[in-house]
Design a protein around this motif. Structure first.
Motif, mmCIF file in Angstrom:
data_model
loop_
_atom_site.group_PDB
_atom_site.id
_atom_site.type_symbol
_atom_site.label_atom_id
_atom_site.label_comp_id
_atom_site.label_asym_id
_atom_site.label_seq_id
_atom_site.Cartn_x
_atom_site.Cartn_y
_atom_site.Cartn_z
ATOM 1 N N CYS A 153 60.812 18.585 -46.608
ATOM 2 C CA CYS A 153 60.092 17.875 -45.549
ATOM 3 C C CYS A 153 60.826 16.570 -45.227
ATOM 4 N N SER A 155 59.736 14.144 -43.729
ATOM 5 C CA SER A 155 58.832 12.995 -43.731
ATOM 6 C C SER A 155 58.484 12.541 -45.156
ATOM 7 N N CYS A 156 58.079 13.501 -46.024
ATOM 8 C CA CYS A 156 57.598 13.101 -47.371
ATOM 9 C C CYS A 156 58.485 13.643 -48.483
ATOM 10 N N CYS A 177 56.369 19.416 -43.667
ATOM 11 C CA CYS A 177 55.413 20.253 -44.388
ATOM 12 C C CYS A 177 54.046 20.187 -43.709
ATOM 13 N N CYS A 180 52.223 16.816 -43.424
ATOM 14 C CA CYS A 180 52.784 15.789 -42.524
ATOM 15 C C CYS A 180 52.655 16.158 -41.042
HETATM 16 ZN ZN LIG Z 1 55.671 16.255 -45.705
#
Ligand SMILES: [Zn+2]
Length: 267
Positions: A153, A155-156, A177, A180
């Motif tokens: 992911c 983002s995270c 994911c 997110c």
């Molecule tokens: Zn994520």
């Protein structure tokens, strides 16, 4: 900086200027984009005529004036001949040229983008044009320092669920994911197979591109998502993309419709 300088370059744009001149935008590896006048080139006997055509790669001798440069000599290196006899290839060629023109800012030197354009135009005559365009987009994103994260992911850093469809979001910088999702629009849903091909396109060399097989489904999906990423980062629509879609897989059918599309591309 007045004086003469030599440079190899690819003619990105060519517009009529005055009675007999052309105003050219030429991408060079070491001098960035050069705006130059080719004087008298629209007269039939001009020696500059062949090498100053749009989509030509030539060696130029420029004279740098106070504002614009002047082409004083040029010698053709390649006219990318296969692109000139096939309207679909020509539309793709203009798409690559448009991307290079937008990515390289005035005054900026971007050698990587110059060589990418040169290789991309050469590859268009040898591999499937939509694949060349996708590989070109993937490399352009890399050159811009915006290669999307597709393995986890973006983002995270969490694991991606590779069941069903995967969400990708340019604002997040790649695949995201399920936790997110919904935070950074726009988001697109793609099948995991498209993600795998995108990862291959990030690293594949032009010669191996010919061997890459793509089903119509992946071709269509990546043909929507990858340009969307690029347009998001460039913050503009790429106009030659619409013309590729208009021409589709059809070469000139004699109706003149495709010729008018080709004319529109040049303007
Ligand atoms: Zn994520």
């Amino acid at each position: 900086m007045a004086g003469y300088f030599r440079a190899e370059g690819i003619v990105l744009k060519s517009r009529d200027y005055g009675e007999t001149d052309l105003l050219l935008t030429i991408l060079t590896p070491h001098h960035g984009k050069v705006e130059a006048i080719a004087k008298g080139v629209r007269k039939s006997k001009s020696s500059l005529r062949s090498g100053t055509q749009q989509l030509c790669r030539s060696r130029f001798l420029f004279y740098a004036g106070k504002s614009l440069a002047t082409v004083t000599q040029c010698e053709v290196q390649s006219i990318f001949a296969p692109l000139r006899s096939d309207l679909q290839l020509l539309a793709y060629a203009f798409y690559l040229v448009e991307i290079a023109d937008v990515v390289v800012m005035p005054g900026q030197i971007n050698r990587a983008m110059y060589y990418l354009l040169k290789e991309g135009l050469e590859a268009l005559g040898a591999a499937r044009p939509s694949l060349v365009a996708r590989a070109f987009e993937a490399r352009t994103l890399k050159i811009m320092g915006l290669e999307p994260r597709l393995d986890r992911c973006a983002s995270c850093d969490g694991m991606l669920e590779l069941k069903g469809k995967v969400t990708v979001a340019p604002a997040a910088g790649g695949a995201i994911c399920s936790r997110c999702r919904g935070q950074k629009p726009p988001e697109y849903q793609v099948v995991p197979g498209s993600i795998k091909i995108w990862q291959q396109l990030n690293h594949i060399n032009w010669r191996h591109l010919q061997r890459l097989r793509l089903s119509p489904y992946f071709d269509k999906e990546l043909g929507e998502i990858m340009p969307a990423f690029l347009e998001y980062y460039l913050d503009r629509k790429l106009k030659s993309r619409a013309l590729i879609n208009e021409i589709g897989g059809v070469t000139d059918d004699g109706t003149g419709k495709n010729r008018s599309a080709a004319r529109a591309l040049r303007n």
